[in-house]
Design a protein around this motif. Sequence first.
Motif: not given
Length: 558
Positions: A536-558
């Motif tokens: 039931g969560g979401e995954l997003t990927i943000e990236s700028t060429p040459g300036r790295g990548t951020t991967l973010r997952a949000t989900l309910r764990i309890d």
Amino acid sequence: MKELNVNLTRTTTRLASVIAGLIAFPLPVAFFILVLQFNLAAMNDEAKIRADNLSALISTNPQSWQLDEARLQELIKDLNDTGLPESRRVVDVNGRVIVQSFDSNEYRGPVEALEALDPRNALTIARRSDLMDSGKVVGRFEIMRDVRPLLLETALVSLLGLFLGALVLVVLRVYPLRALKLTLATLAQEKERAEVTLQAIGDAVVTIDGRGTVQSFNPAAERIFGYAAAEVVGQSMKMLMPESFGNAFDSYLRRYPDTGQPYLTGVEREISAQRSDGEVFPVDLRISEFYLYGRRQLIGSMRDVTERKRAQVEILQLNANLEARVEERTAQLKFANEQLRIVTQRLRQLAAHQEGVREAERTRIAHELHDELGGLLTSARFDISRLGQLPGIPASPIEKVRDTVDAAIGSTRAIISDLRPPVIDHLGVWRAIDWYARELANRRGLRRQVVIAPELEDVTPAHDVGICLYRLVQEALNNVVKHAEATSIIVNVRRLPTGLVEVETIDDGKGLSSEDLAKVGRWGVMGMRERVHSHGGELTIESTPGRGTTLRATLRID
Ligand SMILES: Nc1ncnc2c1ncn2[C@@H]1O[C@H](COP(=O)(O)OP(=O)(O)OP(=O)(O)O)[C@@H](O)[C@H]1O
Ligand SMILES: [Mg+2]
């Protein structure tokens, strides 16, 4: 037009003749009267002055003044600058002429004419004044002028008057007439153009007077209404409308002088009109108001919009059909979407199930490897150690076998660890994530920072959620190592205000593009997304060429 021209010429000629006559005839008369008046006034004054002078002479010599002829001549003689022959004389009380003088500076005629000057003559003007001596009349002084030269001059002035009159006649007749004719020609042209326009225009143009009586009916009106102009002109406008509207229009026209409300004029409105065969049809009507010789006239232009209305109805019909089809298609699409959603959901469930099966399988294999192969290898290692203690056995092959068995034990552990990281079971998921990141960074020489929020320390997610989080970080960090060419990695795990948990991996590598994510045959990112979705969560990927990548997952764990 021709008749108008003839009338115009005649009127202008008459007017010009009157003005020319007014100049030609009064001019000599006025000249004659003025010059005559001037002469009479001058003679009057002179007679008085001379009489006074002569009276003064008489009073100095009352007995013999009549004999002093030279002195008398001196007193009556003078220059005359009027141009008229003139005679002056002194006459005693008996009418006997004592002295007489003829004088005309300008006069060039015969002297006899001067001598013939007689106050009784019709062409002679005379002025006289009494000569006094001690209050008694002793004679008179007389001035006489011949007016025939004046008559001659008057005749010349008459000629001048006639010439001027003729000139005025010509000027007045020619120029205004030419201007008027030009204006008329222009007006005629304009009229013709207006008439041609009216003939050529596609709209029906109908003129009515203030009572609604038709004054003009153009050819388009004849064509549209099916009447000849002669049938309509002079009739009520009502015959061109259905009864109800005709009555309303009629009452508007009757009320207009009181209300003054031009509610029909100026705007275009759609009304119903009626053809000669009784067919009622829609027209766009525009009425304009104008005044002709002070009387109100209305000019209405009407366009038959039957075709347009029909087209409008067709368009409405088409629109309705189209809308129905759109609705139908929308319903179909909605159904297809729903099907797709169900299929996707099933696929996700399947993926989650497969993931679970895979994890279970991995656990089973890990256990098998650990219990079976691990056990065997451990006992082999034990046997080799014991073998090395026996006498007569060469040490070097034994050590070689022991090293091989050690390597096999190491590999087996690594495989087991990859299949089912024991740290998850022993330390919990947060420490397992921390451990994996450290291990990987150490192995690959990367700087790393792992921050697990303290409030999560005591939280133990369900087993499958824990596996999901661990695998997520594992794949994300493996991708960094495989593709990013990064120098550092950051892993943050925190709880959001919404209660969801956010797992974030950040690298300072070359970044990725949407094309990278669309590569065929690559399953890592897709797998991560599916895992997160299945919880039931979401995954997003943000990236700028040459300036790295951020991967973010949000989900309910309890
Ligand atoms: N952190 C990263 N930095 C740079 N590129 C990345 C990163 N993560 C993923 N990529 C790019 O995205 C692509 C897709 O990643 P994905 O994990 O789906 O496939 P993969 O790693 O190539 O193969 P696998 O199926 O073995 O995971 C990679 O091929 C790579 O080009
Ligand atoms: Mg990958």
